[in-house]
Design a protein around this motif. Structure first.
Motif, PDB file in Angstrom:
ATOM      1  N   UNK A 123      13.840   5.643  -5.744  1.00 28.35           N
ATOM      2  CA  UNK A 123      14.143   4.564  -6.888  1.00 28.35           C
ATOM      3  C   UNK A 123      13.286   5.820  -8.145  1.00 28.35           C
ATOM      4  N   UNK A 124      12.450   5.987  -7.602  1.00 26.35           N
ATOM      5  CA  UNK A 124      10.776   6.571  -8.152  1.00 26.35           C
ATOM      6  C   UNK A 124      10.701   8.301  -8.810  1.00 26.35           C
ATOM      7  N   UNK A 125      12.195   8.504  -7.820  1.00 28.34           N
ATOM      8  CA  UNK A 125      11.624  10.243  -8.086  1.00 28.34           C
ATOM      9  C   UNK A 125      10.726  10.465  -7.456  1.00 28.34           C
ATOM     10  N   UNK A 126      10.034   9.977  -6.143  1.00 30.59           N
ATOM     11  CA  UNK A 126       9.330  10.272  -5.215  1.00 30.59           C
ATOM     12  C   UNK A 126      10.750  11.049  -3.945  1.00 30.59           C
ATOM     13  N   UNK A 127      10.565  12.771  -3.839  1.00 31.70           N
ATOM     14  CA  UNK A 127      11.112  13.013  -1.823  1.00 31.70           C
ATOM     15  C   UNK A 127      10.853  12.333  -1.364  1.00 31.70           C
ATOM     16  N   UNK A 128      10.533  11.392  -1.185  1.00 28.21           N
ATOM     17  CA  UNK A 128      10.245  10.954   0.731  1.00 28.21           C
ATOM     18  C   UNK A 128      11.557  10.555   1.814  1.00 28.21           C
ATOM     19  N   UNK A 129      10.694  11.503   2.605  1.00 27.86           N
ATOM     20  CA  UNK A 129      11.850  11.538   3.892  1.00 27.86           C
ATOM     21  C   UNK A 129      11.686  11.172   4.908  1.00 27.86           C
ATOM     22  N   UNK A 171       0.862  -1.157  -0.206  1.00 26.51           N
ATOM     23  CA  UNK A 171      -0.154  -0.029  -0.008  1.00 26.51           C
ATOM     24  C   UNK A 171       1.048   1.193   0.508  1.00 26.51           C
ATOM     25  N   UNK A 172       1.643   1.397   0.740  1.00 26.36           N
ATOM     26  CA  UNK A 172       2.626   2.360   0.806  1.00 26.36           C
ATOM     27  C   UNK A 172       3.674   3.143  -0.017  1.00 26.36           C
ATOM     28  N   UNK A 173       4.155   1.920  -1.013  1.00 23.53           N
ATOM     29  CA  UNK A 173       5.008   2.001  -2.405  1.00 23.53           C
ATOM     30  C   UNK A 173       4.312   2.191  -3.598  1.00 23.53           C
ATOM     31  N   UNK A 174       2.351   1.434  -3.707  1.00 22.28           N
ATOM     32  CA  UNK A 174       1.314   2.082  -4.555  1.00 22.28           C
ATOM     33  C   UNK A 174       1.064   4.247  -4.230  1.00 22.28           C
ATOM     34  N   UNK A 175       1.165   4.059  -2.980  1.00 19.81           N
ATOM     35  CA  UNK A 175       0.770   5.858  -2.843  1.00 19.81           C
ATOM     36  C   UNK A 175       1.941   6.372  -2.761  1.00 19.81           C
ATOM     37  N   UNK A 176       2.863   5.655  -2.703  1.00 16.58           N
ATOM     38  CA  UNK A 176       4.520   6.979  -3.235  1.00 16.58           C
ATOM     39  C   UNK A 176       4.601   6.969  -4.543  1.00 16.58           C
ATOM     40  N   UNK A 177       4.342   5.679  -5.427  1.00 16.63           N
ATOM     41  CA  UNK A 177       3.796   6.386  -7.015  1.00 16.63           C
ATOM     42  C   UNK A 177       3.486   6.850  -7.712  1.00 16.63           C
ATOM     43  N   UNK A 178       2.172   7.336  -6.890  1.00 21.80           N
ATOM     44  CA  UNK A 178       0.803   8.268  -6.399  1.00 21.80           C
ATOM     45  C   UNK A 178       0.829  10.098  -6.360  1.00 21.80           C
TER      46      UNK A 178
END
Length: 368
Positions: free
Chosen positions: A310-316, A77-84
């Motif tokens: 990896x996805x280019x999302x600024x997750x910190x 769920x986290x990865x899917x939300x992250x990609x979105x």
């Protein structure tokens, strides 16, 4: 009379319903609710398949498999939300999973177990070791957030680089905790297992070796892969409908991420912890609740940080300060209650009250 397994099997009907709702363009609220319900039995099947495969692999590899797939639903769920691009929801779900396991699950377990048995006990040494690991997780979340607050104008790239470095450290620590629990200090975690019934052992992947001959390995590998794929599909539907559905239900993204999403992903695991507590196996119940929190903090959160890179999302690991306060409070009160290695219904009530207060705070927290 319906038991837990029958009820979970009945919930599988929501898988085709939610998929049909997607193609028939049903409302976002309906799609959100049906996909959320569909994830609950799928998570349970993933857990069951992992347990069965672990029996064949043996204690070491089986333990590693369980550690890896223990929170697979939340990770997907986290990865899917992250990609979105729903970074706030991802961080909120991490916060909520830690809170939910430490306060809701352990609280329910202590309350219901304490109503049946006047006082229950578990290993205080293991509780203290887990408490130290959770304190590290809080520090790992605190420092990037503190850097952002105390250094106005700090750029996002610097925060992401810091978070990636911290994530690597946390994953290494997680690996060492597995080594500690499954190799060098297994005797601490094996205390009391000899007294458990086979039915209790099977609920936490510790069934007798004689079961290995009866396990249909190809079947359970297929179930695990199939359930994982379906969880990914349902997660896509859940995330796609999340923003519109929560808005129509009058819920903020923060409350949904902290309270709703973790309950969906952890429902089956919650039921296991409460069930074994009511059988006076509090060692086992605490291990499920605290172990799941540790896995979220030391493995799932760091993996999501690396996935964001990896996805280019600024997750910190720079969390909302309010979320950080909630995690700190949850860890503090859970450590305080579990430090003496005993529990009763009042301590369970205190944990549930803390969860309720935090839940209300998140519900009334204004949209930023």
């Amino acid at each position: 009379m319906l038991n837990t397994n029958n009820l979970l099997s009945l919930l599988l009907v929501f898988i085709p319903i939610s998929i049909a709702g997607h193609f028939l363009h049903w409302g976002s609220t309906t799609l959100f609710v049906t996909s959320a319900i569909a994830i609950i039995p799928l998570a349970a099947w993933m857990g069951t398949a992992t347990e069965e495969i672990a029996v064949v692999l043996g204690p070491s590899l089986g333990g590693l498999l369980n550690a890896t797939f223990g929170n697979a639903t939340e990770l997907i769920i986290g990865i899917v939300a992250l990609k979105a691009g729903l970074l706030d929801v991802v961080k909120a779900s991490i916060t909520g999973s830690i809170m939910g396991n430490l306060l809701l699950v352990m609280g329910l377990s202590m309350l219901l177990g304490g109503l049946r048995f006047k006082e229950q006990t578990f290993q205080p040494i293991v509780a203290r070791t887990n408490a130290s690991s959770m304190n590290l997780a809080v520090i790992a979340m605190l420092l990037p957030t503190a850097m952002d607050v105390t250094s106005p104008g700090i750029d996002e790239i610097t925060l992401q680089r810091l978070s990636i470095a911290v994530a690597v450290v946390l994953i290494l620590v997680y690996g060492l905790t597995l080594l500690f629990s499954m190799k060098t200090h297994t005797y601490l975690y094996d205390v009391g297992l000899a007294e458990m019934d086979p039915s209790d052992l099977s609920e936490v992947n510790l069934a007798p070796d004689t079961k290995e001959d009866k396990v249909n390995l190809p079947l359970w590998i297929g179930v695990l892969l199939g359930a994982t794929i379906l969880v990914a599909i349902e997660s896509e539907l859940l995330v796609a409908s999340l923003e519109e559905a929560t808005a129509s239900l009058g819920l903020t993204a923060l409350f949904t991420g902290v309270i709703v999403v973790p309950i969906i992903g952890n429902a089956a695991e919650h039921a296991t912890a409460v069930t074994v507590a009511m059988k006076n196996k509090m060692d086992l119940s605490v291990s499920v609740a605290v172990g799941s929190s540790l896995q979220i903090a030391l493995f799932v959160a760091p993996v999501l940080v690396l996935a964001g890179w990896i996805f280019g999302q600024p997750m910190t690991l720079d969390f909302n300060p309010f979320e950080l306060v909630a995690v700190t409070v949850a860890v503090f009160i859970a450590n305080s209650v579990s430090s003496d290695g005993r529990s009763d219904w009042l301590e369970g009530t205190l944990l549930l009250a803390a969860y309720a207060v935090l839940g209300l705070a998140f519900y009334f927290h204004p949209v930023i």
